[in-house]
Design a protein around this motif. Structure first.
Motif, PDB file in Angstrom:
ATOM      1  N   ASN A  94      22.221  20.325 -30.807  1.00 33.76           N
ATOM      2  CA  ASN A  94      22.240  20.155 -32.254  1.00 33.76           C
ATOM      3  C   ASN A  94      20.996  20.820 -32.833  1.00 33.76           C
ATOM      4  OD1 ASN A  94      20.104  18.402 -31.679  1.00 33.76           O
ATOM      5  ND2 ASN A  94      21.374  16.581 -31.813  1.00 33.76           N
ATOM      6  N   ILE A  95      20.598  20.442 -34.028  1.00 37.99           N
ATOM      7  CA  ILE A  95      19.470  21.065 -34.704  1.00 37.99           C
ATOM      8  C   ILE A  95      18.205  21.027 -33.855  1.00 37.99           C
ATOM      9  CG2 ILE A  95      18.973  18.937 -35.986  1.00 37.99           C
ATOM     10  CD1 ILE A  95      18.227  22.551 -37.094  1.00 37.99           C
ATOM     11  N   TYR A  96      18.008  19.987 -33.057  1.00 33.99           N
ATOM     12  CA  TYR A  96      16.789  19.870 -32.253  1.00 33.99           C
ATOM     13  C   TYR A  96      16.704  20.940 -31.168  1.00 33.99           C
ATOM     14  CZ  TYR A  96      16.576  15.481 -34.724  1.00 33.99           C
ATOM     15  OH  TYR A  96      16.560  14.548 -35.717  1.00 33.99           O
ATOM     16  N   GLY A  97      17.794  21.611 -30.915  1.00 35.71           N
ATOM     17  CA  GLY A  97      17.812  22.678 -29.924  1.00 35.71           C
ATOM     18  C   GLY A  97      17.595  24.062 -30.505  1.00 35.71           C
ATOM     19  N   ARG A  98      17.296  24.145 -31.803  1.00 35.44           N
ATOM     20  CA  ARG A  98      17.110  25.458 -32.439  1.00 35.44           C
ATOM     21  C   ARG A  98      16.079  25.386 -33.575  1.00 35.44           C
ATOM     22  NH1 ARG A  98      22.339  23.606 -33.834  1.00 35.44           N
ATOM     23  NH2 ARG A  98      22.497  23.196 -36.070  1.00 35.44           N
ATOM     24  N   VAL A  99      14.874  24.995 -33.207  1.00 28.97           N
ATOM     25  CA  VAL A  99      13.795  24.828 -34.181  1.00 28.97           C
ATOM     26  C   VAL A  99      12.610  25.701 -33.787  1.00 28.97           C
ATOM     27  CG1 VAL A  99      12.102  23.212 -35.132  1.00 28.97           C
ATOM     28  CG2 VAL A  99      14.455  22.455 -34.779  1.00 28.97           C
TER      29      VAL A  99
END
Length: 179
Positions: A94-99
């Motif tokens: 999710n978002i935590y994997g692409r920051v």
């Protein structure tokens, strides 16, 4: 927990697919250079992460690399990424994997970002800047118009590229320079 823990030096021609924090920078005392490093896999949450306080003048330089996951760095003078591909991590899908979360002046040159990437500038030091030159997101040129300052959580998964601004910035161009 760590693939490589360093306080400075060069890491070259390395792939890391396991280790919660693949490259952990602790108490940096000299520049850190990562060249041709490929980081990502089910065991990697943070491709690059920093820990305790560092020394003035310490720079992070990343070239010709692939980073999949949450990349975050502070306690250094500045960072530069040249010809780096930022991809979705698999530890968190999710978002935590692409920051990308820089706290210091950062230059991005010729970088490619995955769709739905997030640049979290909430911790960017007052007056510091992100400089972007010849970068793309999902093949599209990265300009100020591409960024979405999210007003809902859903936008992190639907907008092409989200950006969280620091409290001292009123707009993207207050903290991001496009060359």
């Amino acid at each position: 927990d760590y693939g490589v823990m360093t306080s400075g030096g060069t890491v070259k021609n390395l792939s890391i697919t396991e280790a919660c924090r693949a490259i952990m920078i602790m108490y940096p005392t000299q520049g850190i250079v990562l060249d041709n490093v490929k980081i990502g896999g089910d065991g990697v949450l943070y491709p690059i992460n920093t820990g305790e306080a560092g020394s003035e003048g310490v720079n992070l330089i990343v070239t010709n690399s692939v980073l999949a996951g949450w990349t975050s760095f502070s306690n250094i003078e500045s960072a530069s990424f040249t010809n780096v591909e930022f991809k979705q991590g698999t530890y968190y899908k999710n978002i935590y994997g692409r920051v990308l979360k820089p706290y210091v002046n950062t230059t991005l040159t010729g970088c490619a970002f995955v769709e739905h990437m997030n640049m979290d500038l909430s911790g960017l030091a007052n007056g510091h800047k992100i400089t972007i030159s010849n970068c793309t997101v999902n093949g599209q040129t990265l300009t100020a118009d591409v960024f979405t300052v999210p007003s809902t959580d859903a936008e992190y998964d639907t907008a092409l590229f989200t950006i969280d601004l620091p409290s001292w910035a009123g707009s993207v161009t207050d903290c991001v320079v496009f060359e």
